[in-house]
Design a protein around this motif. Sequence first.
Motif, PDB file in Angstrom:
ATOM      1  N   SER A   1      12.234   4.416   1.447  1.00 37.56           N
ATOM      2  CA  SER A   1      11.143   5.602   1.767  1.00 37.56           C
ATOM      3  C   SER A   1      10.249   5.856   0.781  1.00 37.56           C
ATOM      4  CB  SER A   1      12.423   6.458   2.214  1.00 37.56           C
ATOM      5  OG  SER A   1      13.448   7.505   0.850  1.00 37.56           O
ATOM      6  N   ASN A   2       9.988   7.086   1.232  1.00 36.04           N
ATOM      7  CA  ASN A   2       8.915   7.437  -0.131  1.00 36.04           C
ATOM      8  C   ASN A   2       8.991   9.092  -0.241  1.00 36.04           C
ATOM      9  OD1 ASN A   2       6.773   5.642   0.728  1.00 36.04           O
ATOM     10  ND2 ASN A   2       6.421   6.809   2.396  1.00 36.04           N
TER      11      ASN A   2
ATOM     12  N   ASN B   1      -2.499  -2.059 -10.404  1.00 30.38           N
ATOM     13  CA  ASN B   1      -0.979  -1.109 -10.716  1.00 30.38           C
ATOM     14  C   ASN B   1      -1.097  -0.131 -10.125  1.00 30.38           C
ATOM     15  OD1 ASN B   1       0.012  -3.577 -12.166  1.00 30.38           O
ATOM     16  ND2 ASN B   1      -0.509  -2.724 -14.081  1.00 30.38           N
ATOM     17  N   PHE B   2      -2.238   1.067  -9.928  1.00 35.19           N
ATOM     18  CA  PHE B   2      -2.223   1.840  -9.705  1.00 35.19           C
ATOM     19  C   PHE B   2      -2.291   1.736  -8.045  1.00 35.19           C
ATOM     20  CE2 PHE B   2      -1.497   2.924 -13.567  1.00 35.19           C
ATOM     21  CZ  PHE B   2      -0.735   4.114 -14.184  1.00 35.19           C
ATOM     22  N   VAL B   3      -1.846   3.535  -7.163  1.00 39.73           N
ATOM     23  CA  VAL B   3      -2.489   3.556  -6.220  1.00 39.73           C
ATOM     24  C   VAL B   3      -4.144   4.147  -6.351  1.00 39.73           C
ATOM     25  CG1 VAL B   3      -2.538   5.450  -4.192  1.00 39.73           C
ATOM     26  CG2 VAL B   3      -0.694   4.532  -4.981  1.00 39.73           C
ATOM     27  N   GLN B   4      -4.416   2.774  -4.961  1.00 38.60           N
ATOM     28  CA  GLN B   4      -5.948   2.026  -4.643  1.00 38.60           C
ATOM     29  C   GLN B   4      -6.184   2.658  -2.880  1.00 38.60           C
ATOM     30  OE1 GLN B   4      -8.219   2.055  -7.453  1.00 38.60           O
ATOM     31  NE2 GLN B   4      -6.431   2.016  -8.224  1.00 38.60           N
TER      32      GLN B   4
ATOM     33  N   GLU C   1       5.588  -6.577 -18.194  1.00 36.00           N
ATOM     34  CA  GLU C   1       5.393  -7.631 -16.927  1.00 36.00           C
ATOM     35  C   GLU C   1       3.827  -7.558 -16.821  1.00 36.00           C
ATOM     36  OE1 GLU C   1       7.254  -8.432 -12.375  1.00 36.00           O
ATOM     37  OE2 GLU C   1       6.816  -6.515 -13.113  1.00 36.00           O
ATOM     38  N   ASP C   2       3.930  -6.166 -16.390  1.00 34.76           N
ATOM     39  CA  ASP C   2       2.273  -5.815 -15.231  1.00 34.76           C
ATOM     40  C   ASP C   2       1.368  -5.026 -16.371  1.00 34.76           C
ATOM     41  OD1 ASP C   2       3.196  -3.760 -15.084  1.00 34.76           O
ATOM     42  OD2 ASP C   2       3.460  -3.915 -13.231  1.00 34.76           O
TER      43      ASP C   2
ATOM     44  N   THR D   1       5.566   0.611  -1.797  1.00 35.22           N
ATOM     45  CA  THR D   1       4.774  -0.975  -1.289  1.00 35.22           C
ATOM     46  C   THR D   1       4.505  -1.093  -3.294  1.00 35.22           C
ATOM     47  OG1 THR D   1       2.708   0.817  -1.330  1.00 35.22           O
ATOM     48  CG2 THR D   1       3.794   0.393   0.574  1.00 35.22           C
ATOM     49  N   GLY D   2       4.615  -0.835  -4.007  1.00 34.78           N
ATOM     50  CA  GLY D   2       4.263  -1.130  -5.706  1.00 34.78           C
ATOM     51  C   GLY D   2       3.672  -0.729  -6.110  1.00 34.78           C
ATOM     52  N   SER D   3       2.198   0.774  -5.688  1.00 36.08           N
ATOM     53  CA  SER D   3       1.983   0.721  -6.685  1.00 36.08           C
ATOM     54  C   SER D   3       2.194   1.799  -7.197  1.00 36.08           C
ATOM     55  CB  SER D   3       0.620   1.130  -5.620  1.00 36.08           C
ATOM     56  OG  SER D   3       0.096  -0.351  -4.883  1.00 36.08           O
ATOM     57  N   LEU D   4       1.770   2.419  -8.510  1.00 37.86           N
ATOM     58  CA  LEU D   4       1.785   3.514  -9.395  1.00 37.86           C
ATOM     59  C   LEU D   4       1.305   5.205  -9.514  1.00 37.86           C
ATOM     60  CD1 LEU D   4       2.010   1.507 -12.939  1.00 37.86           C
ATOM     61  CD2 LEU D   4       4.206   2.887 -11.654  1.00 37.86           C
TER      62      LEU D   4
END
Length: 375
Positions: A18-19, A103-106, A247-248, A289-292
């Motif tokens: 969830s968010n 890495n971050f939300v686009q 890691e990323d 979704t894995g975005s920062l």
Amino acid sequence: INEYNEGLSYVNIITTNSNYGVLSNVEGDFKLVLPKKFISEKLIFSRVGYGNDTILVMDYLQNQIKEVILKEKINSMDEVLIFGNRLDPYDILKKAKSKIKHNFVQGPYNQEIFFRMINYEDDSVVFKEESNILLYDENGYKSRNHPYENMYGEILSFKNSSKNSVGEKWDGVGALWLSIYRNVVLSKNNVLHKPRYYELEIGDIYEYDNYEIYKIEFRCLKPIVASTGYGYPAPISAWGYVYITSEDYSVIEYEMIIDRSNMQDKRDKNNNIICQKIRIFQKFKKNNTGSLYCNYSQLYVNSNVENERNQITRNYYKFQEFSSYYFTNDADELTMLKTPLIDIKNGLQLKNKGKENWLNKNYLPESNNLMRLCN
């Protein structure tokens, strides 16, 4: 809490699938309100330098688990470098900057934020506002000179706990845009984007969310607007750290302390404002979704007033923080807003708003001793 029964500050508490998520305060306390449909989910507790822990949402709601203990995990530089060459902190920052887009939300997103601002004069609270704010950013995490532009907002609930309140964009809950302006990823005037102005070194290697974390410690060699984001009164020194994953190369935590030069008190020209110190602290976490994105930001300002006889007459403290408890970049769930973030307080009736819904909102519990935190 940690293994010594001490409260852990700024622990991420998120739900699986969830968010929703919150952060613990300085004492380790937190509040989380969830829709009923998430009652079968789990809560994940994570903090830099500690191993994760997971509990059932149901156990939390039924008060079956009152405390969560996280165990410390830190590696020394010697352990990391036995089989390799010494890491270059400038190279790490360069990679972190180049990975922002990955890495971050686009793209557009919504974020629900609890925002608090408290002003102290000596030991007394002279101003205090809190609010829940819905943020809409149509660009996502793209670094720019004015990162609050193309961001929009709406105050969902508002509480004024002091006798006075002002409607100006610089004050109270209207100052959320200033926290955005100081964001280490979005703004261009900081160590991540201007490392040439800084002396860097690598501290300990930590663990976070099962990844190794580099601690990059920095000290500004040329404290100016382009390197710190602060102009008049001119910064004298700036130092701090940034945590970056091995890691990323994701930025997950940032702190900077700034000392500024003296200035004349605008309210009384016989006085000078001295010893102005600023602390910026930010945390970033991944959505489902894995975005920062930034889920916590704190800005603290301390200044003293000196009279013409060089006597300290007053101490001022300004403390503001926001904590995110809901985030989505799902196009089907977005709420588009029209009021620029910098103007969200304009026209607001300066009285409690949404008071009946306040208890049903997530918010960061106030520290029992904010003065201790500030000092």
